[in-house]
Structures are given as structure tokens and as C-alpha cells.
Scaffold this motif. Structure first.
Motif, PDB file in Angstrom:
ATOM      1  N   ALA A 453       0.934  -1.094   0.199  1.00  0.00           N
ATOM      2  CA  ALA A 453      -0.054  -0.011  -0.054  1.00  0.00           C
ATOM      3  C   ALA A 453       0.862   1.152   0.030  1.00  0.00           C
ATOM      4  O   ALA A 453       0.840   2.255  -0.917  1.00  0.00           O
ATOM      5  CB  ALA A 453      -0.800  -0.036   1.226  1.00  0.00           C
ATOM      6  N   ALA A 454       1.906   1.160   0.727  1.00  0.00           N
ATOM      7  CA  ALA A 454       2.832   2.342   0.771  1.00  0.00           C
ATOM      8  C   ALA A 454       3.478   2.509  -0.639  1.00  0.00           C
ATOM      9  O   ALA A 454       3.821   3.551  -0.895  1.00  0.00           O
ATOM     10  CB  ALA A 454       4.222   2.382   2.036  1.00  0.00           C
ATOM     11  N   LEU A 455       3.938   1.573  -1.131  1.00  0.00           N
ATOM     12  CA  LEU A 455       4.331   1.662  -2.583  1.00  0.00           C
ATOM     13  C   LEU A 455       3.557   2.349  -3.448  1.00  0.00           C
ATOM     14  O   LEU A 455       3.890   2.797  -4.332  1.00  0.00           O
ATOM     15  CB  LEU A 455       4.832   0.260  -3.091  1.00  0.00           C
ATOM     16  N   GLU A 456       2.183   2.137  -3.302  1.00  0.00           N
ATOM     17  CA  GLU A 456       1.288   2.676  -4.205  1.00  0.00           C
ATOM     18  C   GLU A 456       0.940   4.236  -3.687  1.00  0.00           C
ATOM     19  O   GLU A 456      -0.038   4.734  -4.174  1.00  0.00           O
ATOM     20  CB  GLU A 456      -0.070   1.845  -4.311  1.00  0.00           C
ATOM     21  N   GLN A 457       1.598   4.481  -2.659  1.00  0.00           N
ATOM     22  CA  GLN A 457       1.717   5.822  -2.090  1.00  0.00           C
ATOM     23  C   GLN A 457       0.025   5.883  -1.742  1.00  0.00           C
ATOM     24  O   GLN A 457      -0.881   7.182  -1.441  1.00  0.00           O
ATOM     25  CB  GLN A 457       1.675   6.996  -3.035  1.00  0.00           C
ATOM     26  N   ASN A 458      -0.609   4.731  -0.934  1.00  0.00           N
ATOM     27  CA  ASN A 458      -1.834   4.862  -0.361  1.00  0.00           C
ATOM     28  C   ASN A 458      -1.588   4.825   0.893  1.00  0.00           C
ATOM     29  O   ASN A 458      -1.615   3.902   1.922  1.00  0.00           O
ATOM     30  CB  ASN A 458      -2.672   3.268  -0.820  1.00  0.00           C
ATOM     31  N   ALA A 459      -1.270   5.798   1.420  1.00  0.00           N
ATOM     32  CA  ALA A 459      -0.734   6.125   2.840  1.00  0.00           C
ATOM     33  C   ALA A 459      -1.640   5.942   3.913  1.00  0.00           C
ATOM     34  O   ALA A 459      -1.462   5.320   4.938  1.00  0.00           O
ATOM     35  CB  ALA A 459      -0.336   7.560   3.315  1.00  0.00           C
ATOM     36  N   GLU A 460      -2.933   6.174   3.733  1.00  0.00           N
ATOM     37  CA  GLU A 460      -3.989   5.731   4.591  1.00  0.00           C
ATOM     38  C   GLU A 460      -4.022   4.449   4.847  1.00  0.00           C
ATOM     39  O   GLU A 460      -4.299   4.146   6.005  1.00  0.00           O
ATOM     40  CB  GLU A 460      -5.200   6.402   4.143  1.00  0.00           C
ATOM     41  N   GLU A 461      -4.178   3.623   3.840  1.00  0.00           N
ATOM     42  CA  GLU A 461      -4.323   2.189   4.082  1.00  0.00           C
ATOM     43  C   GLU A 461      -3.177   1.633   4.469  1.00  0.00           C
ATOM     44  O   GLU A 461      -3.207   0.663   5.563  1.00  0.00           O
ATOM     45  CB  GLU A 461      -4.455   1.380   2.685  1.00  0.00           C
ATOM     46  N   ALA A 462      -1.799   1.766   4.070  1.00  0.00           N
ATOM     47  CA  ALA A 462      -0.749   1.563   4.792  1.00  0.00           C
ATOM     48  C   ALA A 462      -0.575   1.875   6.354  1.00  0.00           C
ATOM     49  O   ALA A 462      -0.195   1.029   7.184  1.00  0.00           O
ATOM     50  CB  ALA A 462       0.653   2.224   4.114  1.00  0.00           C
TER      51      ALA A 462
END
Length: 647
Positions: A453-462
Motif C-alpha cells: 500500500a505504501a508503494l502505491e502511495q496509499n498512505a491511509e491504508e498503509a
């Protein structure tokens, strides 16, 4: 010197040769299996064993064996070998074997006086067809070969006996015959590359006995039907190819087909190549092009847990990413059908077991290491998210996420982990509540999906997943770590299982561990002191109550021993990974020495592969299924880990 080669002295010593088995598969569910002297010792043995989906979900032995007789000057020399009741062996054809070589295809050299006959056996890929090529290497006078087929037409789990229902009818086909003993079965086509005479002489050979079934406490004898025999002359230097199949073939194609199939085989000339060959034998391609991993031979089917544990080692570790993706394509369909409560369209068993999804996370994580996290996220990111939310939401019928961040399951009535033996319908090891590897895998899954998730820049899910992982980590240590430095196997309310078992090794071997460095080292040290053998980790420490290391005797006795001290190579794979993660290069020589224990098995039991389990005490004899997918997979994965250290 060939890697898998045996001289006359071993081949003619039945105590040595009968215990060594040989497996050939077609990668579509059919197989051929016997001892290296072609004497069947199990009810699962047979020259042509195929699935018959019209009847049931089992494999069926159509052609049990084929006796070859060399005829010269009116004298007959039968090269076959069968065991009958009363420890009688007949016709003792093994005494004519000069040598046996299995580097490319199983090749037996027979010598009868001045006659030298070579036999090569190969199973055609993706077809239910066994091919045997006979070559007369040398002969000083006219020679005739006589072939007598032994038919069974029965499930691998049953026996056949002389009866009046079996059909004796047969029809001539090109250079052979076709026959079918019972309604519902496919026709068996037996054809030769050379014209021959078939002499119809129907008879039952009574009291054929299978010693491996006797050892296992089962019924062990049957009668086999012989419809007659084929006869033809053979010249010095000439080759004749025999085909047994469920479909007819143009006999003019037989020699080239056999040559092509032999040429396609990779040599099993070292430890690694043997394991690669074994890995391919677990491939299963169905008619609808679904791909699977068989859990083992000769009696296992495609089990979901085994699929996800074995898949990385059997594919990614030998640079076969394409097959990983094909199997995952089928498996993903099954996982989604299960999560959506739809009827399963995949032939994958036990997909409802509570740790299957947890192993699927780990499996895909290994793919990410090989293909890169970006590729993995693109291909499997949606599946990972859906599996995680399915568990989170409490939809799994037997896997609940508690407020403390740990997963809980009920294993009192039915086994829910890989330790799945039962007696009288109840688990021998009733692991229930918080189970150590379930929660190690869960923590690892949360951290892995968070990293994607962090890789996808989905900071909220990460951030959300990292937040879920924290109480899981804290609770894991509080729940499982005991005052002696190892981990409880499971905790159910106030009941803690103090048995020293190998399942705690996953908390050390996984990429994301809830343990700190010192805790990992303590767990690894206890596994080394109490569980490590040359054949993997014991399923129970000798110091724990109920230790039972010998997997022998009748079914009940074996079920009690199955996970009570027997050694498992696949657990050894995770142990060696843990060693390398904690101690890096300083443990390389130690891990290499551990692998020697597995290389020894290449010429024992089933040639070129690893059996299901081993006795937990010396001499650590191999037991159970003759070839087991997760064991082969984890040894291949360990070899890959070592190779990465060498660069």
C-alpha cells in the motif's frame, strides 16, 4: 559415473531393490510407479495408472505390469517379477538384470546368456500413454520376445479378484488389441511399433501380494487378469516400442514419439536436477487448462494449503514464474469462490481450512521477491486486499479476529492446521484457540500488504494496516512467549500447550516477525537443540510428553505418531531460512551440511525425490507418501537462498 545408477549386486538383492521405487508422471494426473525391479509392492503401483473422472475422483490401475520373456532355441527366460503369498517370488527375472540407470529415463539392461536386452520407459507428457522401448543390444541366434500384460482395472484404493463379471472380450487394433474389463472404464489400447501375433489365453494370476500394504496393516493380495500374450521376433540392434494408453495411436509414429519424449527429458545428473524433475511431477494440467500442484504421490490430491506452501519453491526457485502465475490464476478463482460462498469450480481440496488464506499471503509475498513489489501489486494487489478484508470482517467460518489483534480458530472437533491426523474422527493434536503459526503468518501478512500500500502511495491504508499490526505484535509476544524462551504451540483461554513443537519456527523465518532479535535467537536455539534432525524438524521434542517418533504399524498406530515426533523436511526449509536470516554467511556451511541429509535420499525410497516424512529417531527412515510436494519445494527454496548468498 551416472548419478542414479545401480549395479547388478544391488538389483539382484531384493532386500535392497524392492525398497527403492520409481515414479513417472504425465503432468495431467496419470502416473506409472513400481519398484526399480518392476515388482509391484503397493496397491498404488502400476504401469499405467490414470484418473477416470466418469467413475470417481480416484486414480485407477489399468495395466498393472508387463512380463517380457526372451525365447531362444525353444528355451524361455521370463524377465518379470511378482511376489505371491508365502514370500514366493516368481518368475525371478531380476536375476538377469545387469544394471539400472535412471539419469534421463529409467533404463534396465538384462543379460540372458548371449542376449543383452535394454528396456527404456517413458510417460508421454499430457497423454495417458506409457511407452516402453526394447532394444536387442546383442544376440548370437534367433530371438523372440513374448509380452504378457497383467490387467487390474480397479481403483488404487481397492483390489481386484477373480470374478465372472470381468469381460474377456478384446478387439484387434493396429499391431495390438484393445480391451476393457468393466463397464464405465475406458478401453486399454496395447500396441507395438512392429507387427506381432496376439495369442488369446485368458487366465487369472492369483494371490499377488503387496508387502508395503502388509507393513501398513492393510489387506495385501489380489488376482490379476492376463488376456493372453503378444509374440514377435527381434533382430540384433532392433528396437521395438510398446504403447499402453486409453487412446489408439498410429503405430508408425511410435518410434519417433518415443525418441522425442526421451530427448525432451532433462538428465537427473545431480541433486538439483533431481529436485527440478521431481518438482515438475507435481504439475497438473486439467482438460479445461486449469493448473494445479498435486500435494504428493501416490495418494494425495490437490490440497489448498499444500499448494500455497509448495508453489514458490516448485516454480519461482527454479525460474518458472509462468507456471506460478498459471496455478495462481486457478487458485485465485477458487479463493474468490470460497470467499463469495459460491460453488467451487476448482479441484482444490480443503480450501475452507482457516490457515489457507494466511499461506496464500505468504505465497504471493515470495512472488513479490522474485517479480518485484510493483509487479506483484499490479497482479495480486486486489486479491491480497480482498483476502485481508474477508478475514478482518469476520466472514471466515472458522477464523475470528479478536480485539487483541490475534486470530482465533476452533480446532477441537476437527483438525484445522497442517497437523491434521485424526483417530476415531477426533484430532490427535487438537490445536485450537490462538495458534502460533496462524498469528505469525497474520502479522507477516499485515506488514506485507501495508508495504505494498505504501508503494502505491496509499498512505491511509498503509497506516491503517500498520496500526493493526502493532497490537498483533504486542499480543503475540504476551500470548505465546513463555519463561523458557520458546513459544507455546497454541493457547486456548487458560490452557497453554507447553509442548516443544516446530510451528514456532515460522515466527523466526517470516520476513516480518513479531519477535525481537534476542527472542528469535532463543526460539531458533531451542528448535536446534530439541527438534533438528538430518531430515528436517521433528513435529514434537523428545522431551515433551507423547513423543512417538516411529511412523510404523497399522493406520491408528501411524496416526498417533504422524505429528508426535516424526521429522518433516519442509519445516527444515523454514528452519534453514531462519538460520540464514539471523546469522547470514556464518551459517552457510551448517545449512549446506543439513542439505546433505536430503541428497542421501536421492537414491533411497523413490529415486530422485523426497518422501512425506521421516522417523524422528536414527536412522531417520523415510515414510509415508513416496514423493511430497512441500518437501521438494522447501529444499529447492533453500538452495535458492544459499545461491543468493554466493553472489
Amino acid at each position: 559415473m551416472s548419478y542414479l545408477r545401480f549395479e547388478k549386486a544391488l538389483m539382484t538383492n531384493l532386500e535392497e531393490s524392492l525398497s527403492r521405487e520409481l515414479l513417472r508422471t504425465n503432468r495431467s494426473g496419470a502416473y506409472s510407479c513400481s519398484s526399480i525391479v518392476d515388482c509391484n509392492t503397493r496397491k498404488y503401483h502400476g504401469l499405467l495408472v490414470v484418473p477416470v473422472p466418469e467413475l470417481d475422483d480416484e486414480n485407477h490401475v489399468l495395466l498393472s505390469s508387463m512380463d517380457v520373456t526372451v525365447v531362444q532355441h525353444g528355451a524361455e527366460f521370463n524377465l518379470g517379477l511378482h511376489k505371491y503369498q508365502g514370500n514366493n517370488y516368481s518368475p525371478k527375472g531380476h536375476k538377469y538384470i545387469r544394471e539400472f540407470d535412471c539419469d534421463k529415463v529409467p533404463t534396465t539392461l538384462y543379460r540372458v546368456g548371449g542376449v543383452i536386452l535394454k528396456k527404456e520407459v517413458v510417460f508421454q507428457h499430457y497423454e495417458d500413454r506409457i511407452l516402453i522401448r526394447y532394444t536387442l543390444v546383442d544376440a548370437h541366434s534367433a530371438t523372440t520376445l513374448r509380452f504378457r500384460p497383467f490387467l487390474a482395472f480397479r481403483s488404487v484404493r481397492q483390489f481386484t479378484h477373480e470374478n465372472g463379471v470381468a469381460s474377456r472380450d478384446y478387439q484387434q487394433v493396429e499391431n495390438g488389441i484393445k480391451t476393457c474389463m468393466y463397464a464405465g472404464y475406458p478401453d486399454l489400447y496395447m500396441q507395438f511399433s512392429k507387427s506381432n501375433e496376439f495369442i488369446f489365453a485368458p487366465d487369472w494370476y492369483r494371490g499377488v501380494e503387496y508387502p508395503k500394504e502388509q507393513e501398513r496393516g492393510y489387506a495385501s493380495n489380489e488376482d490379476l487378469y492376463v488376456p493372453g500374450y503378444f509374440e514377435m521376433p527381434i533382430r540384433k540392434g532392433e528396437s521395438i516400442v510398446f504403447s499402453a494408453s486409453t487412446s489408439e495411436i498410429k503405430v508408425s509414429k511410435l518410434k519417433k514419439l518415443c525418441e522425442d519424449e526421451v530427448e525432451e527429458r532433462s538428465p537427473r545428473d545431480n541433486f538439483f536436477h533431481c529436485l527440478v524433475n521431481a518438482a515438475h511431477q507435481f504439475h497438473l494440467r486439467m482438460k479445461n487448462d486449469d493448473r494445479y500442484i498435486l500435494a504428493g504421490y501416490p495418494w494425495f490430491k490437490c490440497r489448498a494449503r499444500d499448494t500455497f506452501i509448495a508453489l514458490p519453491g516448485l516454480t519461482l526457485s527454479i525460474q518458472e514464474r509462468d507456471y506460478f502465475e498459471l496455478v495462481m490464476q486457478t487458485a485465485e478463482r477458487g479463493l474468490r469462490e470460497f470467499m463469495e460462498e459460491k460453488p467451487l469450480t476448482v479441484k482444490m481440496y480443503e480450501i475452507e481450512q482457516p490457515d489457507v488464506l494466511l499461506w496464500a499471503f505468504w505465497c504471493i509475498q515470495q512472488y513479490a521477491k522474485e517479480a518485484g513489489k510493483e509487479v506483484c501489486q499490479k497482479k495480486y494487489g486486489r486479491l491480497l486486499t480482498d483476502m485481508l478484508r474477508y478475514i478482518e470482517s469476520g466472514k471466515h467460518p472458522n477464523l475470528k479476529l479478536d480485539d487483541n489483534g490475534l486470530l482465533r480458530t476452533n480446532g477441537k472437533e476437527h483438525p484445522v492446521t497442517w497437523m491434521n491426523s485424526t483417530v476415531n474422527g477426533k484430532p490427535v493434536v487438537p490445536r485450537t484457540g490462538y495458534i502460533v503459526e496462524f498469528n505469525a503468518l497474520w502479522y507477516n501478512a499485515l506488514k506485507f500488504v501495508a508495504s505494498l500500500a505504501a508503494l502505491e502511495q496509499n498512505a491511509e491504508e498503509a497506516a491503517r494496516l500498520e496500526e493493526m499490526a502493532e497490537p498483533c505484535k504486542r499480543s503475540f509476544v504476551e500470548t505465546f512467549l513463555n519463561e523458557y524462551g520458546y513459544l507455546f504451540d497454541y493457547v486456548d483461554g487458560n490452557m497453554m500447550d507447553w509442548s516443544v513443537r516446530p510451528n514456532m519456527i515460522f515466527a523466526v523465518a517470516l520476513d516480518y516477525s513479531p519477535l525481537n532479535l534476542e527472542q528469535k535467537k532463543n526460539v531458533l536455539d531451542i528448535c536446534t537443540r530439541e527438534l533438528l534432525t538430518p531430515k528436517g524438524l521433528r513435529s514434537l521434542s523428545p522431551k515433551s510428553g507423547g513423543y512417538n517418533p516411529l511412523y510404523v504399524g497399522p493406520q491408528n498406530q501411524r496416526d498417533y505418531a504422524y505429528h508426535q515426533g516424526t521429522a518433516w523436511p519442509w519445516l527444515g526449509g523454514f528452519y534453514m531460512e531462519a538460520c540464514l536470516k539471523l546469522y547470514k554467511r556464518s551459517r552457510l556451511s551448517f545449512v549446506n551440511r543439513q542439505l546433505v541429509g536430503y541428497e542421501d535420499e536421492m537414491t533411497n525410497l523413490c529415486l530422485g525425490t523426497i518422501p512425506e516424512l521421516f522417523d524422528g529417531n536414527p536412522p531417520f527412515k523415510g515414510r509415508g507418501a513416496i514423493s511430497f510436494a512441500i518437501n521438494v519445494a522447501e529444499i529447492l527454496r533453500t538452495l535458492e537462498l544459499i545461491e543468493k548468498f554466493d553472489y
